[in-house]
Structures are given as structure tokens and as C-alpha cells.
Design an enzyme around this catalytic site. Structure first.
Site, short mmCIF file in Angstrom:
data_model
loop_
_atom_site.label_atom_id
_atom_site.label_comp_id
_atom_site.label_asym_id
_atom_site.label_seq_id
_atom_site.Cartn_x
_atom_site.Cartn_y
_atom_site.Cartn_z
N HIS A 167 -0.77 -108.94 9.01
CA HIS A 167 -0.41 -109.28 10.40
C HIS A 167 -1.59 -108.95 11.32
O HIS A 167 -2.28 -107.94 11.10
CB HIS A 167 0.84 -108.49 10.82
CG HIS A 167 1.45 -109.00 12.08
ND1 HIS A 167 0.91 -108.74 13.31
CD2 HIS A 167 2.52 -109.81 12.30
CE1 HIS A 167 1.63 -109.35 14.24
NE2 HIS A 167 2.62 -110.00 13.65
N GLU B 228 -0.09 -117.62 12.63
CA GLU B 228 0.21 -116.91 13.87
C GLU B 228 -1.07 -116.78 14.70
O GLU B 228 -1.82 -115.81 14.53
CB GLU B 228 0.74 -115.49 13.58
CG GLU B 228 2.10 -115.45 12.94
CD GLU B 228 2.85 -114.17 13.33
OE1 GLU B 228 4.00 -114.30 13.77
OE2 GLU B 228 2.30 -113.07 13.22
N GLY C 272 3.30 -112.57 21.47
CA GLY C 272 3.80 -111.70 22.54
C GLY C 272 3.32 -112.08 23.93
O GLY C 272 3.44 -111.27 24.86
N GLY D 47 9.37 -110.86 19.32
CA GLY D 47 10.19 -110.40 20.45
C GLY D 47 11.61 -110.97 20.47
O GLY D 47 12.58 -110.22 20.65
P1 13P Z 1 6.23 -112.75 19.21
O1 13P Z 1 7.34 -113.67 18.72
O2 13P Z 1 6.75 -111.58 19.99
O3 13P Z 1 5.14 -113.51 19.89
O4 13P Z 1 5.58 -112.10 17.90
C1 13P Z 1 5.18 -112.92 16.86
C2 13P Z 1 4.82 -112.08 15.72
O5 13P Z 1 3.83 -111.37 15.76
C3 13P Z 1 5.69 -112.10 14.54
O6 13P Z 1 5.09 -111.49 13.46
#
Ligand code: 13P
Length: 256
Positions: A96, A168, A174, A235
């Protein structure tokens, strides 16, 4: 089949996690075409697993962990290994961006963690994605190719075939600044193409998800994309109504 993953990150006490699991259980309808995988903090995993066994359908949710160390045991204070969690979890998030950025995880470490997960029959969810500068300067594809080439280095082609990869983009995590589905569909295709180039037919079988500011309002657009096997939600996964709504969208799109 669509995969909807909830990364709870470093949130929730054990009591809060239990409450969230119970609310999700009440709100989410069973659907055999959606695989829901919850990644709670490790502190809540055992209690949640016990609670899951008391639910009407304990198969409704699967659990994963947010991280493992690549060694099986030893003097590594604070770390947790794959054999320690494999009875409680079927999945692990590896690479991650928060681990890469805040804990200095390199692609080399990510490669060893992927190998450790497969060694203990845990399916890894590998996260890849470019930062804001690389995105603006048009280097996203190159970053993804470089990450995949190094991260997958220690795996066999049959392991790669079982892998889940989450695209991602770091700038979308976030921030509320979610990626344009038109860009995401290209990145998903690129990820599958790179895995195919590196590992042949097996590589092309990899499952690919999108993650980054996913919410009920934008989830549908991603779930409809060609080649998108699901979503990794941060989130919004802490809010049972939002998460349940995302799961509902996946159920509607599960046959694509
Ligand atoms: P958000 O959905 O809060 O943007 O986070 C994504 C994430 O990092 C999932 O691993």
C-alpha cells in the site's frame, strides 16, 4: 464476480470494529457474486473472526490483514508474519502506498512480502499507483510498469494468476479527488497487459481493482469499466451505509 474490499486502516477500537461488523451484517444483503473482504486493524481481527462465526451466514464476509513481514519468525519486534495470521485471514494487502511512503517499503521488500504470502497460501492484494507529480507529468504508465516488474519478480506465473492488484493512484487516496474512469480503464488494461507480457497467459488472469476516494456516487462508474474486478475502499468503508451502498452497486454490476 466483483470484489469489494474495505481497508479500515488504523481506525476503530475492538468495540467499534465489532459494531461496524454487526451493522454491515444487518445492512448488506447476501450475494454470491460479490466477495466482500474486510481488512480490520490486526488488534480486532481475532474478536471479529469469533463474531463472524455467530452470524447467520459466516461466509458473507472474508477477512484480510493490512500488512505482514516477509520472514516467518525471528527477532523482529512489532512485526507479524504470515504463519501467525493464516488461520484467521485469507488475504493480505501488500505494498500500500501508505506503507511505501511512511514506512519506507521498497519494491524489493514488497516482492518478498508477496512471496511470503503465497508461501502460506494467503492471497495478496498488491497496491500500485503513481504520485501526483508523475501523474501530472504523464509518467503514470511507466511507474506502474516499473512497480509491477520489481514487485512480481519472485513469483511464479501460477501465483501471479491468483494475485489481486489494486490500482490506487496516490493523489486520489483520501483526497476526494478520484481518478477519471476513462483513465482508470486504460490503467487496468495496462496492468493486465504488463502481467501478461511478464508471465504469459497466467499473468493476464490477474484480478484488477480500483482504489482512491471511492464513494457510493462514483463506485458505479468504476464497476462498469471493462476489466475492473472491483474496488478497494478506504474512508467510505468505515461508514456502514456508504459501504453497503457500494456493495449494492457491485451486486448490480457483478455479471459484467
Ligand atoms: P480512500 O478510499 O480513503 O481514498 O482510501 C483508499 C485506500 O487507500 C484503500 O486502500
Amino acid at each position: 464476480m466483483k470484489y469489494i474490499l474495505a481497508n479500515w486502516k488504523m481506525h476503530l477500537t475492538v468495540a467499534q470494529a465489532l459494531l461496524l461488523l454487526n451493522r454491515l451484517d444487518q445492512k448488506i444483503k447476501e450475494n454470491e457474486n460479490v466477495e466482500i473482504i474486510l481488512f480490520p486493524p490486526i488488534s480486532a481481527l481475532f474478536t471479529l473472526k469469533k463474531q463472524l462465526e455467530t452470524l447467520r451466514n459466516p461466509k458473507k464476509f472474508k477477512f484480510g490483514v493490512q500488512n505482514i513481514y516477509f520472514k516467518d519468525e525471528g527477532a523482529y519486534t512489532g512485526e507479524i508474519s504470515a504463519p501467525m495470521v493464516k488461520d484467521m485471514t485469507a488475504y493480505v494487502i501488500v505494498g500500500h502506498s501508505e506503507r511505501r511512503i511512511y514506512f519506507g517499503e521498497t519494491d524489493n521488500v514488497v516482492a518478498k512480502k508477496l512471496q511470503a504470502a503465497f508461501r502460506h497460501s494467503i492471497t495478496p492484494v498488491l497496491c500500485v499507483g503513481e504520485n501526483a507529480i508523475d501523474h501530472t507529468e504523464g509518467h503514470a504508465k511507466k511507474i506502474i510498469i516499473d512497480q509491477l516488474t520489481e514487485d512480481l519478480m519472485l513469483l511464479t506465473s501460477s501465483e501471479v494468476a491468483k494475485l489481486i492488484i489494486a490500482y490506487e493512484p496516490i493523489w486520489a487516496i483520501g483526497t476526494g479527488n478520484f481518478a477519471d474512469p476513462e483513465e482508470v480503464v486504460k490503467m487496468i488494461a495496462k496492468i493486465r497487459e504488463v502481467c501478461g507480457d511478464l508471465y504469459g497467459k497466467d499473468g493476464g488472469k490477474v484480478k484488477v481493482l480500483y482504489g482512491g476516494s471511492v464513494e457510493p456516487d462514483n463506485a458505479k462508474a468504476y464497476l462498469k469499466l471493462k476489466g475492473c474486478d472491483g474496488l478497494l475502499v478506504g474512508g467510505a468503508s468505515l461508514n456502514y451505509q456508504m459501504f453497503a451502498s457500494i456493495v449494492d452497486s457491485a451486486a448490480l454490476n457483478s455479471l459484467i
